[in-house]
Write an enzyme that holds these catalytic residues in place. Structure first.
Site, PDB file in Angstrom:
ATOM      1  N   ASP A   1      -8.568 -15.082 -33.058  1.00 27.30           N
ATOM      2  CA  ASP A   1      -7.474 -14.115 -32.973  1.00 27.30           C
ATOM      3  C   ASP A   1      -7.061 -13.684 -34.385  1.00 27.30           C
ATOM      4  OD1 ASP A   1      -5.441 -12.916 -31.023  1.00 27.30           O
ATOM      5  OD2 ASP A   1      -4.154 -13.791 -32.571  1.00 27.30           O
TER       6      ASP A   1
ATOM      7  N   GLU B   1      -6.829  -7.831 -30.067  1.00 24.09           N
ATOM      8  CA  GLU B   1      -7.335  -8.317 -31.344  1.00 24.09           C
ATOM      9  C   GLU B   1      -7.967  -9.707 -31.192  1.00 24.09           C
ATOM     10  OE1 GLU B   1      -4.129  -7.932 -30.502  1.00 24.09           O
ATOM     11  OE2 GLU B   1      -2.809  -9.325 -31.561  1.00 24.09           O
TER      12      GLU B   1
END
Ligand SMILES: [Mg+2]
Length: 316
Positions: free
Chosen positions: A175, A219
């Site tokens: 992440d 993301e």
């Protein structure tokens, strides 16, 4: 698509003369593989690189074209390869049977060479379009790496393969740290560019051909690392983390670095025991599903730990 020599056509015919005619017709444009009977046809059809198209004679001694196509269609490796029957049989019944068996076309002898050539070109064009669409369906358009759909598909496959071979399988969740703040400060266009760069750098950091990195969503990226135990998975994830850090994409309001960084969590499942034993267990749809989910859940929990511990790191 202009035909080219990377396209392979397997031509199967028991008569030398027929092979010769088709070879003369197609050798300029394609790489040709010739087989003179059904047995050879099946052997060559399974050899990599696989043929893109098969021209198959119907009447051959021992194993006829209908038997060959049946076997090709039963084998997952060869069942998608389009087959065109080339035959002197010309009743509509024969043609119907050929098409029912899964042939894409039926060319009757004697044929007109330019027409046969055109028809084959058309089929090859179709093959290439089909493949392109297939690839696009599994590609994330923004980052040009595998998408979530591809990830899920590969993970199920790799999990049952690990069970069958009694090996380890690892996954990773990655992440981007403070990505919302990045978007707020630099704008979404820059955010998209950053994601593209991060994806490329994650992908470049994986060395083995079986490894996969996919955009998992937003993301978040995810890794599949076949035949990888927990310590090795940690090393791969750490290498990926460093690769992103080394891109030095400015991120001035990040509290962990002046550049974009990522956090990652890994999880590993290890199958032990005699080969094949675990397979029965995981081939049961529900058990398999459950394991995919629990593996991803664990990676996600480990990612959370990496975040809690201060980000820009891998856990465990
Ligand atoms: Mg024949």
């Amino acid at each position: 698509m202009i035909p080219n020599k990377t396209t392979r056509i397997l031509i199967v015919d028991d008569e030398k003369m027929n092979l010769k005619v088709l070879t003369e017709l197609l050798r300029e444009d394609y790489t040709l593989v010739l087989a003179k009977n059904g047995e050879q046809a099946l052997k060559f059809a399974r050899q990599k690189p696989l043929p893109d198209l098969i021209l198959l004679d119907v009447v051959m001694p021992e194993m006829g074209g209908h038997d060959v196509i049946r076997q090709l269609k039963e084998d997952p490796l060869t069942k998608e390869i389009p087959v065109i029957f080339v035959t002197a049989l010309s009743s509509t019944g024969d043609e119907e049977q050929g098409l029912k068996l899964g042939a894409v076309d039926y060319i009757t002898k004697p044929f007109s060479p330019p027409i046969v050539k055109m028809r084959i070109h058309n089929h090859i064009r179709f093959v290439h379009h089909h493949r392109l669409l297939d690839r696009l369906a599994y590609l994330d358009p923004l980052t040009e790496i595998a998408n979530r759909r591809r990830f899920d598909q590969v993970l199920v496959k790799e999990l049952s393969r690990a069970a069958r071979n009694c090996t380890s399988l690892s996954v990773g969740m990655v992440d981007v740290d403070f990505f919302k703040q990045y978007n707020d400060q630099y704008g979404h266009a820059m955010g998209d560019r950053a994601l593209y760069q991060i994806a490329s750098s994650l992908k470049a950091s994986l060395e083995r051909p079986g490894d996969l990195v996919a955009r998992y969503g937003g993301e978040e990226f995810a890794l599949i690392l076949p035949e990888t135990d927990a310590p090795a998975a940690g090393r791969v994830a750490e290498k990926a983390r460093r690769a992103v850090e080394n891109e030095k994409i400015p991120h001035t309001i990040s509290s962990v670095s002046s550049h974009i960084t990522v956090s990652a969590g890994t999880a590993t499942v290890r199958f032990t025991g005699r080969a094949g034993e675990q397979l029965r267990e995981t081939r049961d749809g529900q058990t398999c599903e459950h394991t995919v989910e629990s593996l991803m859940l664990q990676a996600d929990q480990h990612l959370y730990k990496a975040k809690q511990n201060g980000r820009n790191q891998v856990w465990p």
